[in-house]
Design a protein around this motif. Structure first.
Motif, PDB file in Angstrom:
ATOM      1  N   LEU A 154      60.603  44.154 -13.819  1.00  0.00           N
ATOM      2  CA  LEU A 154      60.783  45.429 -13.129  1.00  0.00           C
ATOM      3  C   LEU A 154      62.220  45.924 -13.277  1.00  0.00           C
ATOM      4  O   LEU A 154      63.166  45.116 -13.316  1.00  0.00           O
ATOM      5  CB  LEU A 154      60.456  45.273 -11.640  1.00  0.00           C
ATOM      6  CG  LEU A 154      58.981  45.096 -11.281  1.00  0.00           C
ATOM      7  CD1 LEU A 154      58.835  44.500  -9.901  1.00  0.00           C
ATOM      8  CD2 LEU A 154      58.275  46.435 -11.369  1.00  0.00           C
ATOM      9  N   ALA A 156      64.348  46.992 -11.210  1.00  0.00           N
ATOM     10  CA  ALA A 156      64.858  47.128  -9.845  1.00  0.00           C
ATOM     11  C   ALA A 156      66.188  46.414  -9.630  1.00  0.00           C
ATOM     12  O   ALA A 156      66.727  46.432  -8.527  1.00  0.00           O
ATOM     13  CB  ALA A 156      63.828  46.592  -8.854  1.00  0.00           C
ATOM     14  N   TYR A 198      63.600  41.524  -5.278  1.00  0.00           N
ATOM     15  CA  TYR A 198      62.385  41.021  -5.923  1.00  0.00           C
ATOM     16  C   TYR A 198      62.506  39.530  -6.212  1.00  0.00           C
ATOM     17  O   TYR A 198      61.547  38.773  -6.039  1.00  0.00           O
ATOM     18  CB  TYR A 198      62.104  41.783  -7.215  1.00  0.00           C
ATOM     19  CG  TYR A 198      61.210  42.978  -7.028  1.00  0.00           C
ATOM     20  CD1 TYR A 198      59.841  42.839  -6.835  1.00  0.00           C
ATOM     21  CD2 TYR A 198      61.726  44.277  -7.043  1.00  0.00           C
ATOM     22  CE1 TYR A 198      59.007  43.933  -6.663  1.00  0.00           C
ATOM     23  CE2 TYR A 198      60.902  45.386  -6.878  1.00  0.00           C
ATOM     24  CZ  TYR A 198      59.544  45.205  -6.693  1.00  0.00           C
ATOM     25  OH  TYR A 198      58.724  46.292  -6.522  1.00  0.00           O
ATOM     26  N   ASN A 244      62.231  52.611  -8.445  1.00  0.00           N
ATOM     27  CA  ASN A 244      63.063  51.446  -8.734  1.00  0.00           C
ATOM     28  C   ASN A 244      64.546  51.805  -8.769  1.00  0.00           C
ATOM     29  O   ASN A 244      65.390  50.981  -8.410  1.00  0.00           O
ATOM     30  CB  ASN A 244      62.620  50.806 -10.045  1.00  0.00           C
ATOM     31  CG  ASN A 244      61.373  49.965  -9.885  1.00  0.00           C
ATOM     32  OD1 ASN A 244      61.404  48.885  -9.304  1.00  0.00           O
ATOM     33  ND2 ASN A 244      60.241  50.455 -10.379  1.00  0.00           N
ATOM     34  N   ARG A 248      67.641  49.996  -6.718  1.00  0.00           N
ATOM     35  CA  ARG A 248      68.920  49.588  -7.313  1.00  0.00           C
ATOM     36  C   ARG A 248      70.105  50.208  -6.586  1.00  0.00           C
ATOM     37  O   ARG A 248      71.173  49.589  -6.461  1.00  0.00           O
ATOM     38  CB  ARG A 248      68.982  49.986  -8.790  1.00  0.00           C
ATOM     39  CG  ARG A 248      68.024  49.253  -9.699  1.00  0.00           C
ATOM     40  CD  ARG A 248      68.487  49.304 -11.160  1.00  0.00           C
ATOM     41  NE  ARG A 248      68.758  50.644 -11.638  1.00  0.00           N
ATOM     42  CZ  ARG A 248      67.871  51.440 -12.232  1.00  0.00           C
ATOM     43  NH1 ARG A 248      66.611  51.039 -12.369  1.00  0.00           N
ATOM     44  NH2 ARG A 248      68.221  52.634 -12.672  1.00  0.00           N
TER      45      ARG A 248
END
Length: 282
Positions: A154, A156, A198, A244, A248
């Motif tokens: 991902l 992220a 995550y 995402n 971040r």
């Protein structure tokens, strides 16, 4: 007292839980969705783009639970629901929105959510906006196969999210639907009690499930390439990249006490969520 309640999105993540809880509380409500058979309760079929179906569904309704699917027409749909509710004499709208809402943001998803919130606030109808953070259930609905395959990819980064269980989101909304005057013209952000990246969330899953799955942070470019190869619609790709990006940038890490304040119960922890849904990843 709320009077008759209309629950839109009654077959969705939040809506289905709300229907279940309202039924347990023996509330006077109608479940609205694309199908007429919703848990055998009184139900009505609606189309957010078809005003006539909305008018029919809202006859005699006092309180509306409003949730919109992620769709290119969601702003139009939101206006349709609000305008029809006002025309039909609905007294209170409980809107399930999102914690990212920001009318001044350059990130499209934040602006889109906020536009409907703003339209509701300006409508003259009493409202409560419930603004949940990212769902724990995303790990079932979107990431289960990747987890089973051993790696979550991902874009992220290492951003943290105050993940919230859909069951808590529903519990908060039900309390408001049954006591709308108590929460009149307020916005309540709903989160879990702890923010996890995550990588940290996957480690919790591994501890509970006895697995050795890893999380790999990828670039936006790699994520777009993978989703394009899997024939994701462009709207979905853009939305996933934006969501995402928000992670971040640290926009999803703040926690609130809304679950405890409204329901009197502690928010469900991520670990408990995993224990309750083990079968989804095994």
């Amino acid at each position: 007292m709320p009077g008759k309640i209309l629950v839109t999105g009654a077959t969705g993540n939040v809506g289905s839980e709300i229907v279940k809880l309202l039924a347990e509380r023996k509330a006077d409500f109608i479940a609205a969705g694309s199908s007429r058979s919703i848990d055998s309760h009184d139900s009505v079929s609606i189309d957010f783009a078809d005003i006539k179906t909305l008018e029919t569904a809202m006859q005699g309704v006092s309180t509306l639970f409003m949730v919109l699917a992620n769709h290119p027409d969601m702003i139009i749909w939101g206006k349709n629901l609000i305008d029809t509710a006002k025309k039909c004499g609905v007294k209170h709208i409980v809107r399930s929105a999102g914690s990212l809402a920001d009318l001044d943001s350059s990130i499209n998803v934040r602006n889109v959510i906020a536009q409907t919130d703003h339209y509701l606030k300006e409508s003259g109808i009493d409202y409560t906006i419930t603004a949940p953070n990212y769902f724990m259930q995303n790990f079932i609905n979107f990431h289960a196969d990747d987890y089973k395959n051993g790696t979550l990819y991902l874009p992220a980064g290492d951003g943290r999210v105050a993940w919230v269980d859909v069951r808590d989101i529903a519990s908060v909304n039900v309390e408001i639907l049954l006591n709308p005057e108590k929460y009149r013209n307020r916005t309540l952000v709903i989160t879990g009690a702890k923010a996890l990246s995550y990588a940290e969330a996957v480690n919790v899953m591994n501890d509970v499930l006895g697995k050795d799955v890893t999380y790999v942070a990828v670039s936006d470019e790699d994520a777009i390439k993978a989703m394009t190869e899997n024939e994701f619609p462009r709207f979905v790709i853009d939305r996933m990249i934006e969501l995402n990006l928000c992670i971040r940038e640290g926009l999803a890490k703040e926690t609130t006490t809304t679950v405890k304040d409204v329901t009197g119960k502690n928010a469900i922890s991520f670990g408990q969520f995993v224990k309750d849904n083990k079968g989804a990843w095994l």
